[in-house]
Scaffold this active site. Structure first.
Site, PDB file in Angstrom:
ATOM      1  N   GLY A  44       1.255  -6.778  13.101  1.00 22.84           N
ATOM      2  CA  GLY A  44       0.066  -6.793  12.249  1.00 22.84           C
ATOM      3  C   GLY A  44       0.085  -7.806  11.129  1.00 22.84           C
ATOM      4  N   HIS A 104       6.271  -7.973  -1.221  1.00 25.79           N
ATOM      5  CA  HIS A 104       5.192  -8.313  -2.159  1.00 25.79           C
ATOM      6  C   HIS A 104       4.946  -7.241  -3.218  1.00 25.79           C
ATOM      7  CE1 HIS A 104       3.461 -11.249   1.088  1.00 25.79           C
ATOM      8  NE2 HIS A 104       4.571 -11.687   0.534  1.00 25.79           N
ATOM      9  N   ASP A 133       0.786  -1.242   0.000  1.00 16.62           N
ATOM     10  CA  ASP A 133       0.000   0.000   0.000  1.00 16.62           C
ATOM     11  C   ASP A 133       0.814   1.286   0.000  1.00 16.62           C
ATOM     12  OD1 ASP A 133       0.892   0.159   2.681  1.00 16.62           O
ATOM     13  OD2 ASP A 133      -0.988  -0.628   3.490  1.00 16.62           O
TER      14      ASP A 133
HETATM   15  N1  APR Z   1      -2.676  -3.465  14.670  1.00 12.13           N
HETATM   16  C1  APR Z   1      -1.919  -4.609  14.561  1.00 12.13           C
HETATM   17  N2  APR Z   1      -2.387  -5.740  14.016  1.00 12.13           N
HETATM   18  C2  APR Z   1      -3.643  -5.736  13.563  1.00 12.13           C
HETATM   19  C3  APR Z   1      -4.492  -4.611  13.648  1.00 12.13           C
HETATM   20  C4  APR Z   1      -3.951  -3.424  14.228  1.00 12.13           C
HETATM   21  N3  APR Z   1      -4.655  -2.320  14.353  1.00 12.13           N
HETATM   22  N4  APR Z   1      -5.691  -4.940  13.119  1.00 12.13           N
HETATM   23  C5  APR Z   1      -5.610  -6.222  12.711  1.00 12.13           C
HETATM   24  N5  APR Z   1      -4.378  -6.707  12.987  1.00 12.13           N
HETATM   25  C6  APR Z   1      -3.836  -8.056  12.717  1.00 12.13           C
HETATM   26  C7  APR Z   1      -4.861  -9.157  12.633  1.00 12.13           C
HETATM   27  O1  APR Z   1      -5.171  -9.658  13.922  1.00 12.13           O
HETATM   28  C8  APR Z   1      -4.141 -10.177  11.771  1.00 12.13           C
HETATM   29  O2  APR Z   1      -3.351 -11.059  12.564  1.00 12.13           O
HETATM   30  O3  APR Z   1      -3.245  -8.013  11.447  1.00 12.13           O
HETATM   31  C9  APR Z   1      -3.201  -9.331  10.923  1.00 12.13           C
HETATM   32  C10 APR Z   1      -3.562  -9.260   9.461  1.00 12.13           C
HETATM   33  O4  APR Z   1      -3.402 -10.529   8.896  1.00 12.13           O
HETATM   34  P1  APR Z   1      -3.700 -10.804   7.354  1.00 12.13           P
HETATM   35  O5  APR Z   1      -4.988 -10.176   6.978  1.00 12.13           O
HETATM   36  O6  APR Z   1      -3.544 -12.250   7.120  1.00 12.13           O
HETATM   37  O7  APR Z   1      -2.546  -9.971   6.602  1.00 12.13           O
HETATM   38  P2  APR Z   1      -1.043 -10.373   6.329  1.00 12.13           P
HETATM   39  O8  APR Z   1      -0.483 -11.211   7.408  1.00 12.13           O
HETATM   40  O9  APR Z   1      -0.336  -9.122   5.976  1.00 12.13           O
HETATM   41  O10 APR Z   1      -1.194 -11.271   5.024  1.00 12.13           O
HETATM   42  C11 APR Z   1      -0.032 -11.708   4.367  1.00 12.13           C
HETATM   43  O11 APR Z   1      -1.339 -12.487   2.540  1.00 12.13           O
HETATM   44  O12 APR Z   1      -3.111 -12.184   1.080  1.00 12.13           O
HETATM   45  C12 APR Z   1      -1.766 -12.074   1.253  1.00 12.13           C
HETATM   46  O13 APR Z   1      -0.264 -10.861  -0.052  1.00 12.13           O
HETATM   47  C13 APR Z   1      -1.196 -10.708   0.991  1.00 12.13           C
HETATM   48  O14 APR Z   1       0.695  -9.623   2.025  1.00 12.13           O
HETATM   49  C14 APR Z   1      -0.492 -10.353   2.272  1.00 12.13           C
HETATM   50  C15 APR Z   1      -0.217 -11.702   2.882  1.00 12.13           C
END
Ligand code: APR
Length: 262
Positions: A195, A127, A112
């Site tokens: 996160g 990514h 982003d």
């Molecule tokens: N602060 C910190 N963590 C948070 C917050 C916040 N305000 N809000 C949500 N979270 C946490 C959630 O609890 C969750 O564990 O952020 C995490 C988001 O997880 P995902 O949605 O799985 O995202 P991510 O881990 O970045 O995914 C990895 O998957 O789909 C692909 O390419 C995409 O880069 C991405 C990869």
């Protein structure tokens, strides 16, 4: 299970202040407080859907091969959402940390661009970046800020059709970037995992590598994840609230201990 805290304790601040080489892995959660939806909730049991398809299918190599226009539409939808979005205090803190430590490496799974918008100068984008396109013919990359796009952007160098310069499921990470992240992880004394649900590899292997390299691992997440099992500390909360606490005033007496919830 690691100690789970709801705010930064004095001993964690000491750890932070004594650290010299710091690495941070961020995921979608750091942008959540800016209004960017995460991909998964409930430890991965629910996944972001768009036009009835899961994100894992929309952002896939297979879909790019069969329906590149739909892939562009999906990323254009996300670009339109991001166009109005600003970095939050979590992003801003990490930009400040870059100037604070002798060595600091920010590794993100996010596409982003919000870390850069917050002022981070060196970001290892595992990514890719949603505001860049890559030519499918000659491989050149170029910035595309227009949103929404009117048609599939053409390569500025050769006129070929482009694709978003992001890593799709089933594709390899950009050359060299993961290796640089691994190197920073091997050398750091403090590693933050902020996160991320840590289910997508190879990014998810970095916290494990940090632990194996004997770095202290601190997780920041409002939910427990697979990382919580081996992290040295899990800070249960939102990144935008927790990260600034590392450089804020100390608690008096032992009040921090009362924040421990396990
Ligand atoms: N602060 C910190 N963590 C948070 C917050 C916040 N305000 N809000 C949500 N979270 C946490 C959630 O609890 C969750 O564990 O952020 C995490 C988001 O997880 P995902 O949605 O799985 O995202 P991510 O881990 O970045 O995914 C990895 O998957 O789909 C692909 O390419 C995409 O880069 C991405 C990869």
């Amino acid at each position: 299970m690691s100690p789970v805290l709801t705010q930064v304790s004095n001993s964690l601040r000491d750890l932070f202040e004594d650290a010299r080489r710091v690495a941070v892995l961020t995921g979608a959660g750091i942008s959540a407080e800016s209004g960017v939806p995460t991909f998964r909730v409930g430890g991965g049991s629910e996944i972001w859907m768009w036009r009835g398809r899961p994100v894992t299918e929309l952002s896939s190599r297979e879909l790019l091969a069969t329906d590149p226009k739909l892939v562009w539409e999906w990323f254009d939808h996300r670009r339109s959402m991001l166009a109005e979005i600003r970095p939050n205090s979590g992003h801003l803190m990490l930009a400040e940390w870059e100037r604070r430590f002798e060595e600091f490496t920010l590794i993100t799974q996010n596409i982003d661009d919000l870390h850069q918008a917050a002022g981070s100068l060196r970001v290892l984008e595992l990514h890719g970046n949603i505001w860049r396109a890559r030519c499918r013919r000659c491989g050149s990359t170029f910035e595309v800020r227009e949103s929404p796009i009117q048609e599939v952007p053409q390569c500025l160098a050769c006129g070929g059709p482009s694709r978003p310069d992001v890593v799709l499921f089933g594709e390899l990470l950009p050359e060299g970037v993961f290796e640089r992240a691994e190197k920073a992880v091997q050398n750091c004394d403090l590693f933050f995992v902020v996160g991320t649900s840590a289910v997508v590899y190879p990014a998810a292997s970095l916290p494990i590598a940090a632990k194996q390299a004997r770095a202290r691992v601190i997780e920041v997440n409002p939910e427990l994840t697979d990382i919580s099992v081996f992290a040295d500390f899990t800070l249960l909360g939102n990144a935008g609230q927790i990260l600034p606490q590392f450089t804020q005033g100390r608690f008096e007496g032992n009040s921090c201990d009362s924040q421990r919830i396990n």
